[in-house]
Design a protein around this motif. Structure first.
Motif, short mmCIF file in Angstrom:
data_model
loop_
_atom_site.label_atom_id
_atom_site.label_comp_id
_atom_site.label_asym_id
_atom_site.label_seq_id
_atom_site.Cartn_x
_atom_site.Cartn_y
_atom_site.Cartn_z
N ILE A 259 0.83 -1.20 0.00
CA ILE A 259 0.00 0.00 0.00
C ILE A 259 0.87 1.25 0.00
O ILE A 259 0.62 2.20 -0.76
CB ILE A 259 -0.95 0.00 1.23
CG1 ILE A 259 -2.01 -1.09 1.07
CG2 ILE A 259 -1.61 1.36 1.40
CD1 ILE A 259 -2.85 -1.31 2.30
N VAL A 260 1.90 1.27 0.86
CA VAL A 260 2.79 2.42 0.91
C VAL A 260 3.47 2.65 -0.44
O VAL A 260 3.57 3.79 -0.92
CB VAL A 260 3.85 2.23 2.01
CG1 VAL A 260 4.92 3.32 1.93
CG2 VAL A 260 3.20 2.25 3.39
N ALA A 261 3.91 1.57 -1.07
CA ALA A 261 4.57 1.69 -2.37
C ALA A 261 3.63 2.24 -3.43
O ALA A 261 4.00 3.14 -4.20
CB ALA A 261 5.12 0.33 -2.80
N VAL A 262 2.41 1.71 -3.48
CA VAL A 262 1.44 2.17 -4.48
C VAL A 262 1.07 3.63 -4.25
O VAL A 262 1.00 4.43 -5.20
CB VAL A 262 0.17 1.28 -4.43
CG1 VAL A 262 -0.94 1.90 -5.29
CG2 VAL A 262 0.49 -0.13 -4.92
N VAL A 263 0.84 4.01 -2.99
CA VAL A 263 0.49 5.40 -2.68
C VAL A 263 1.64 6.33 -3.07
O VAL A 263 1.41 7.42 -3.63
CB VAL A 263 0.15 5.56 -1.18
CG1 VAL A 263 0.03 7.04 -0.82
CG2 VAL A 263 -1.15 4.84 -0.86
N ALA A 264 2.87 5.90 -2.79
CA ALA A 264 4.03 6.73 -3.16
C ALA A 264 4.10 6.94 -4.67
O ALA A 264 4.35 8.06 -5.14
CB ALA A 264 5.32 6.07 -2.66
#
Length: 446
Positions: A259-264
């Protein structure tokens, strides 16, 4: 006063308080500031009566620390305020709004709160379409609030209109709140509330009608901020679903990492392509004059960076520095601007870096508790494996909508925006118990 203990009275008070703060412009435009003042007085007196009546249950000493710190800083700012009488009044109204939110959080269950919000946004959207229909079908010309007299009737500022008579032209309607952006935000929150009610099956087929009404209102208002908020809400909802389905700590860790990677990636992509995005949304690089306002605010703040100029909430056009064209006398569409059009810059200007840190702490802690409420299972007994509730999504999704709005508007700091923020901050801290969530579940989503 036994009536204060009745469920109907509690629900009625909550409905009046939430409606009157979110649709405050409706009361002002319809009844003048005096009529609005009478409504505020009724809510304030009732809030105090309910606080006294339920003093054993309402734990003011256990309010979220960032909320207490923010109100304390607003109070202390009277000492260095550039507009002390206005800061006193602003602090009083801010505190009364906060207390109303605390009373609602303490006296209503999550299910009752969802019901009240459903009533409120049905009222706002329903009355807005009736109002716009009356203007377009019978009055047939733009109208002003009852207390507004334009300086130049031959060339009036469009921002002064209560309704611009655009319903039959499929134009950007303003509804009872007199502003297309505010109506769009009400429609978006209504969409969230109606969607949760439908998912939880706490309403019948009529719920789909109101869901459609909210969609139509969003389509007619065509607010760029709202379309960004819808995208953010879809991402957050998907993230909640993914985390809910992660059964083990390791799977959850991988899920959070993804999730963090996609949001970034999404954030970086949005920054890189902001020109294209703004063009698609029909906005210029100046964001409808907001960058000019922000430059004035930053310049003014830089003169008092640590603690700001003093709490004021809405700007007052008669006081310095709002009368100085080199500082905060800014016009847009022929009307003087009365807020920074960015909540974070408004806090920075009014309470300085210290206030911004405190406000950020309030927001981050509330988002974190709301997230935990949304992704964690609800247990109703020692042998219960737990289930996920549609109702538990309410504070997180509405708060996300408010935070997206805070980029372009300052409403989260005043009236209904502030009431909802305090409501989520207090309710997610006080009422995360199993029985509280379970008590209002007509149906659970597994």
């Amino acid at each position: 006063m036994a009536i204060l203990d009745s469920r109907g009275f509690r629900l009625g008070f909550a409905t009046l308080a939430v409606f009157s703060t979110i649709a405050s412009d409706f009361w002002r435009d319809l009844t003048t500031w005096y009529g609005y003042g009478a409504v505020v007085l009724i809510i304030a007196v009732t809030t105090i009566l309910l606080l006294v009546r339920n003093r054993a249950k309402i734990r003011l000493t256990k309010l979220p620390y960032p909320l207490i710190a923010f109100l304390a800083l607003a109070l202390l700012s009277i000492a260095w305020s550039a507009y002390r009488p206005e800061t006193v009044l602003a602090f009083v109204t801010q505190t009364l709004t906060s207390l109303a939110a605390v009373v609602i959080a303490a006296l209503l269950s999550w299910a009752e709160l969802l019901r009240v919000l459903g009533w409120v946004f049905r009222l706002i959207l329903g009355l807005s379409f009736v109002f716009e229909f009356i203007v377009s079908a019978f009055i047939r010309h733009p109208i002003y609030p009852v207390w507004v007299v334009p300086d130049d009737p031959a060339h009036p500022a469009k921002l002064l209109y209560w309704s611009r008579n655009l319903l039959f032209e499929a134009g950007k309607i303003q509804g009872i709140v007199g502003n297309s952006s505010l109506l769009a935000q009400a429609a978006l929150i209504g969409l969230i509330v109606f969607g949760i009610q439908l998912a939880a099956r706490s309403v019948g087929r009529a719920g789909w009608v109101w869901f459609a009404v909210a969609l139509v209102a969003i389509g007619l208002t065509r607010s760029a901020t709202i379309f960004l908020a819808i995208a953010a809400l879809l991402v957050v909802t998907l993230a909640v679903v993914l985390v809910r389905r992660a059964r083990t700590p390791r799977t959850r860790a991988y899920t959070y990492g993804g999730i963090v990677a996609v949001v970034a990636v999404l954030v970086l992509g949005a920054l890189a392509g902001r020109g294209v995005i703004l063009s698609v949304l029909g906005k210029s690089s100046e964001l409808t004059g907001r960058t000019n306002i922000w430059e004035h605010v930053i310049h003014t703040w830089s003169q008092r960076p640590a603690f700001g100029w003093g709490w004021i909430s809405y700007w007052v056009p008669w006081a310095y520095p709002f009368t100085d064209k080199k500082l905060l006398y800014v016009e847009a569409g022929g009307v003087q601007v009365l807020h920074a059009h960015d909540a974070w810059l408004d806090v920075l200007f009014q309470l300085g870096v210290v206030g911004l840190v405190v406000f950020a702490a309030l927001v981050v802690s509330t988002v974190w508790r709301s997230w935990q409420l949304a992704v964690d299972r609800t247990f109703t007994g020692s042998t219960d494996r737990g289930t996920h509730s549609w109702l538990s999504l309410l504070p997180l999704l509405v708060l996300v909508a408010q935070l997206i709005q805070s980029i372009a508007e300052s409403r989260i700091l005043v009236e209904g925006g502030w009431l909802l923020l305090v409501l989520w901050a207090v309710k997610t801290k006080w009422d995360r118990s199993v029985t509280e969530l379970a008590a209002g579940r007509p149906r659970r989503a597994g």
